[in-house]
Design a protein around this motif. Structure first.
Motif, PDB file in Angstrom:
ATOM      1  N   THR A 158       0.817  -1.219   0.000  1.00 38.59           N
ATOM      2  CA  THR A 158       0.000   0.000   0.000  1.00 38.59           C
ATOM      3  C   THR A 158       0.845   1.262   0.000  1.00 38.59           C
ATOM      4  O   THR A 158       0.354   2.333  -0.363  1.00 38.59           O
ATOM      5  N   GLY A 159       2.080   1.177   0.442  1.00 33.93           N
ATOM      6  CA  GLY A 159       2.925   2.344   0.593  1.00 33.93           C
ATOM      7  C   GLY A 159       2.791   3.023   1.944  1.00 33.93           C
ATOM      8  O   GLY A 159       3.469   4.019   2.214  1.00 33.93           O
ATOM      9  N   GLU A 160       1.946   2.501   2.811  1.00 27.63           N
ATOM     10  CA  GLU A 160       1.739   3.121   4.120  1.00 27.63           C
ATOM     11  C   GLU A 160       3.030   3.206   4.931  1.00 27.63           C
ATOM     12  O   GLU A 160       3.285   4.203   5.619  1.00 27.63           O
ATOM     13  N   HIS A 161       3.852   2.168   4.847  1.00 32.18           N
ATOM     14  CA  HIS A 161       5.060   2.118   5.668  1.00 32.18           C
ATOM     15  C   HIS A 161       6.328   2.450   4.878  1.00 32.18           C
ATOM     16  O   HIS A 161       7.387   2.646   5.473  1.00 32.18           O
ATOM     17  N   ALA A 162       6.227   2.513   3.567  1.00 27.94           N
ATOM     18  CA  ALA A 162       7.344   2.883   2.687  1.00 27.94           C
ATOM     19  C   ALA A 162       6.712   3.457   1.412  1.00 27.94           C
ATOM     20  O   ALA A 162       6.414   2.698   0.478  1.00 27.94           O
ATOM     21  N   PRO A 163       6.451   4.771   1.379  1.00 27.98           N
ATOM     22  CA  PRO A 163       5.663   5.368   0.291  1.00 27.98           C
ATOM     23  C   PRO A 163       6.198   5.101  -1.111  1.00 27.98           C
ATOM     24  O   PRO A 163       5.418   5.049  -2.069  1.00 27.98           O
ATOM     25  N   TRP A 164       7.499   4.925  -1.249  1.00 31.82           N
ATOM     26  CA  TRP A 164       8.087   4.739  -2.576  1.00 31.82           C
ATOM     27  C   TRP A 164       7.785   3.371  -3.188  1.00 31.82           C
ATOM     28  O   TRP A 164       8.066   3.160  -4.369  1.00 31.82           O
ATOM     29  N   ILE A 165       7.219   2.438  -2.405  1.00 28.98           N
ATOM     30  CA  ILE A 165       6.866   1.136  -2.983  1.00 28.98           C
ATOM     31  C   ILE A 165       5.348   0.980  -3.130  1.00 28.98           C
ATOM     32  O   ILE A 165       4.864  -0.134  -3.335  1.00 28.98           O
ATOM     33  N   GLU A 166       4.603   2.058  -3.037  1.00 30.02           N
ATOM     34  CA  GLU A 166       3.144   1.973  -3.188  1.00 30.02           C
ATOM     35  C   GLU A 166       2.789   1.317  -4.522  1.00 30.02           C
ATOM     36  O   GLU A 166       3.297   1.705  -5.578  1.00 30.02           O
ATOM     37  N   GLY A 167       1.926   0.325  -4.462  1.00 33.31           N
ATOM     38  CA  GLY A 167       1.464  -0.352  -5.668  1.00 33.31           C
ATOM     39  C   GLY A 167       2.354  -1.474  -6.163  1.00 33.31           C
ATOM     40  O   GLY A 167       2.005  -2.153  -7.139  1.00 33.31           O
ATOM     41  N   VAL A 168       3.483  -1.700  -5.511  1.00 34.74           N
ATOM     42  CA  VAL A 168       4.378  -2.786  -5.934  1.00 34.74           C
ATOM     43  C   VAL A 168       3.703  -4.137  -5.686  1.00 34.74           C
ATOM     44  O   VAL A 168       3.197  -4.401  -4.599  1.00 34.74           O
ATOM     45  N   VAL A 169       3.684  -4.960  -6.714  1.00 38.75           N
ATOM     46  CA  VAL A 169       3.131  -6.306  -6.614  1.00 38.75           C
ATOM     47  C   VAL A 169       4.293  -7.274  -6.419  1.00 38.75           C
ATOM     48  O   VAL A 169       5.192  -7.369  -7.267  1.00 38.75           O
ATOM     49  N   MET A 170       4.274  -7.966  -5.290  1.00 37.21           N
ATOM     50  CA  MET A 170       5.406  -8.805  -4.899  1.00 37.21           C
ATOM     51  C   MET A 170       5.015 -10.283  -4.857  1.00 37.21           C
ATOM     52  O   MET A 170       3.992 -10.637  -4.272  1.00 37.21           O
ATOM     53  N   PRO A 171       5.804 -11.161  -5.458  1.00 32.14           N
ATOM     54  CA  PRO A 171       5.547 -12.598  -5.337  1.00 32.14           C
ATOM     55  C   PRO A 171       5.565 -13.070  -3.886  1.00 32.14           C
ATOM     56  O   PRO A 171       6.410 -12.649  -3.093  1.00 32.14           O
ATOM     57  N   VAL A 172       4.614 -13.930  -3.552  1.00 34.95           N
ATOM     58  CA  VAL A 172       4.512 -14.531  -2.224  1.00 34.95           C
ATOM     59  C   VAL A 172       4.777 -16.032  -2.290  1.00 34.95           C
ATOM     60  O   VAL A 172       5.444 -16.603  -1.424  1.00 34.95           O
ATOM     61  N   VAL A 173       4.256 -16.683  -3.314  1.00 32.10           N
ATOM     62  CA  VAL A 173       4.420 -18.136  -3.491  1.00 32.10           C
ATOM     63  C   VAL A 173       4.910 -18.377  -4.911  1.00 32.10           C
ATOM     64  O   VAL A 173       4.363 -17.801  -5.853  1.00 32.10           O
ATOM     65  N   TRP A 174       5.934 -19.193  -5.049  1.00 32.93           N
ATOM     66  CA  TRP A 174       6.394 -19.533  -6.395  1.00 32.93           C
ATOM     67  C   TRP A 174       6.941 -20.952  -6.457  1.00 32.93           C
ATOM     68  O   TRP A 174       7.220 -21.584  -5.452  1.00 32.93           O
ATOM     69  N   LYS A 175       7.096 -21.408  -7.701  1.00 35.88           N
ATOM     70  CA  LYS A 175       7.791 -22.661  -7.956  1.00 35.88           C
ATOM     71  C   LYS A 175       8.725 -22.429  -9.132  1.00 35.88           C
ATOM     72  O   LYS A 175       8.523 -21.495  -9.927  1.00 35.88           O
ATOM     73  N   LYS A 176       9.737 -23.246  -9.242  1.00 35.35           N
ATOM     74  CA  LYS A 176      10.713 -23.079 -10.312  1.00 35.35           C
ATOM     75  C   LYS A 176      11.474 -24.384 -10.526  1.00 35.35           C
ATOM     76  O   LYS A 176      11.362 -25.317  -9.736  1.00 35.35           O
ATOM     77  N   ARG A 177      12.240 -24.402 -11.572  1.00 30.95           N
ATOM     78  CA  ARG A 177      13.139 -25.530 -11.841  1.00 30.95           C
ATOM     79  C   ARG A 177      14.573 -25.097 -11.570  1.00 30.95           C
ATOM     80  O   ARG A 177      14.933 -23.933 -11.736  1.00 30.95           O
ATOM     81  N   TYR A 178      15.360 -26.035 -11.144  1.00 32.74           N
ATOM     82  CA  TYR A 178      16.797 -25.820 -11.005  1.00 32.74           C
ATOM     83  C   TYR A 178      17.446 -27.098 -11.484  1.00 32.74           C
ATOM     84  O   TYR A 178      17.397 -28.128 -10.804  1.00 32.74           O
ATOM     85  N   GLY A 179      17.998 -27.067 -12.690  1.00 37.14           N
ATOM     86  CA  GLY A 179      18.447 -28.305 -13.311  1.00 37.14           C
ATOM     87  C   GLY A 179      17.246 -29.198 -13.516  1.00 37.14           C
ATOM     88  O   GLY A 179      16.228 -28.775 -14.069  1.00 37.14           O
ATOM     89  N   THR A 180      17.325 -30.422 -13.053  1.00 37.14           N
ATOM     90  CA  THR A 180      16.184 -31.330 -13.147  1.00 37.14           C
ATOM     91  C   THR A 180      15.359 -31.351 -11.857  1.00 37.14           C
ATOM     92  O   THR A 180      14.384 -32.097 -11.752  1.00 37.14           O
ATOM     93  N   GLY A 181      15.764 -30.549 -10.875  1.00 37.90           N
ATOM     94  CA  GLY A 181      15.053 -30.503  -9.605  1.00 37.90           C
ATOM     95  C   GLY A 181      13.954 -29.453  -9.587  1.00 37.90           C
ATOM     96  O   GLY A 181      13.954 -28.497 -10.379  1.00 37.90           O
ATOM     97  N   ARG A 182      13.021 -29.620  -8.662  1.00 40.68           N
ATOM     98  CA  ARG A 182      11.918 -28.685  -8.485  1.00 40.68           C
ATOM     99  C   ARG A 182      12.088 -27.936  -7.169  1.00 40.68           C
ATOM    100  O   ARG A 182      12.449 -28.533  -6.149  1.00 40.68           O
ATOM    101  N   VAL A 183      11.786 -26.645  -7.202  1.00 41.10           N
ATOM    102  CA  VAL A 183      11.924 -25.784  -6.032  1.00 41.10           C
ATOM    103  C   VAL A 183      10.594 -25.096  -5.765  1.00 41.10           C
ATOM    104  O   VAL A 183       9.987 -24.520  -6.677  1.00 41.10           O
ATOM    105  N   PHE A 184      10.138 -25.134  -4.511  1.00 45.98           N
ATOM    106  CA  PHE A 184       8.895 -24.474  -4.101  1.00 45.98           C
ATOM    107  C   PHE A 184       9.181 -23.567  -2.920  1.00 45.98           C
ATOM    108  O   PHE A 184       9.926 -23.940  -2.009  1.00 45.98           O
ATOM    109  N   TYR A 185       8.544 -22.370  -2.912  1.00 44.57           N
ATOM    110  CA  TYR A 185       8.742 -21.428  -1.813  1.00 44.57           C
ATOM    111  C   TYR A 185       7.474 -20.645  -1.525  1.00 44.57           C
ATOM    112  O   TYR A 185       6.749 -20.248  -2.444  1.00 44.57           O
ATOM    113  N   SER A 186       7.240 -20.399  -0.234  1.00 39.80           N
ATOM    114  CA  SER A 186       6.179 -19.502   0.234  1.00 39.80           C
ATOM    115  C   SER A 186       6.772 -18.561   1.270  1.00 39.80           C
ATOM    116  O   SER A 186       7.441 -19.018   2.205  1.00 39.80           O
TER     117      SER A 186
END
Length: 214
Positions: A158-186
């Motif tokens: 929202t920018g309430e606590h850091a006005p310069w980042i108002e409206g920034v959409v930030m990843p919270v949960v993702w998955k990805k590949r690393y070589g042949t392995g799978r990586v998950f993060y929340s």
């Protein structure tokens, strides 16, 4: 039987011991044999190449170069990696090898404990299927992230606590590949009790199962 290893330690404010116990129970209920370790030396063990899944819960610590490289090699060979909050993506700030593996690094949580919304971006993904966007009260993680990640949920500042980042959409949960392995993060789960929030427990369990090598 699939084998998993949980490695916990580091800053105690993230309840690493309690989180390890909870996640161990979830994995055992899914049929995993679970090994628990409490030092980063476990990442250097050649036996990790035989695992299905590795879960780091190790905030604000250090990892030796050889340990990080062995972990990266294991995941590249097909071993899954999954984790949450600072236990995975604020574990080893001085290891770029590890950060490249994970797909992101925590840098701030403006306002500390606040109310914010988690928005699903891929409700059709098997990890998120049946879940809906939800309100949460915790640390809203601001992260540096890999653009190659497949983002499953985001939050908007929202920018309430850091006005310069108002409206920034930030990843919270993702998955990805690393070589042949799978990586998950929340990024959710500042304290252990948060893992029992139904949405968080569901996406974490599904994410770990997705990442785990068959």
């Amino acid at each position: 039987m699939r084998k998993a290893m949980i490695v916990w330690g580091g800053w105690p404010g993230h309840d690493p011991d309690l989180c390890a116990s909870m996640i161990r129970g979830w994995l055992k209920a899914e049929g995993f044999e679970v090994r628990i370790e409490t030092t980063t030396a476990a990442f250097a063990d050649p036996a990790i190449f035989d695992l299905s899944l590795i879960i780091p819960i190790y905030t604000m610590s250090k990892i030796e170069k050889a340990e990080a490289l062995n972990l990266c090699a294991a995941v590249s060979s097909g071993v899954g990696l999954a984790g949450h909050h600072g236990g995975m993506c604020d574990a080893f700030r001085d290891s770029v090898d590890y950060q490249f593996l994970c797909g992101g690094q925590w840098v701030a949580h403006p306002g500390n404990i606040i109310d914010y919304r988690v928005d699903l971006t891929r409700p059709d993904d098997p990890i998120m299927k049946g879940l809906k966007s939800f309100e949460h009260r915790s640390e809203q993680y601001y992260m540096h992230v890999d653009p190659a990640n497949e983002v499953l949920a985001t939050t908007t500042f929202t920018g309430e606590h850091a006005p310069w980042i108002e409206g920034v959409v930030m990843p919270v949960v993702w998955k990805k590949r690393y070589g042949t392995g799978r990586v998950f993060y929340s990024s959710l789960g500042h304290r252990a009790y948060e893992l029992d929030v139904p949405e968080i427990r569901t996406l974490m369990t599904r994410g770990m199962l997705w990442a785990a090598r068959e």
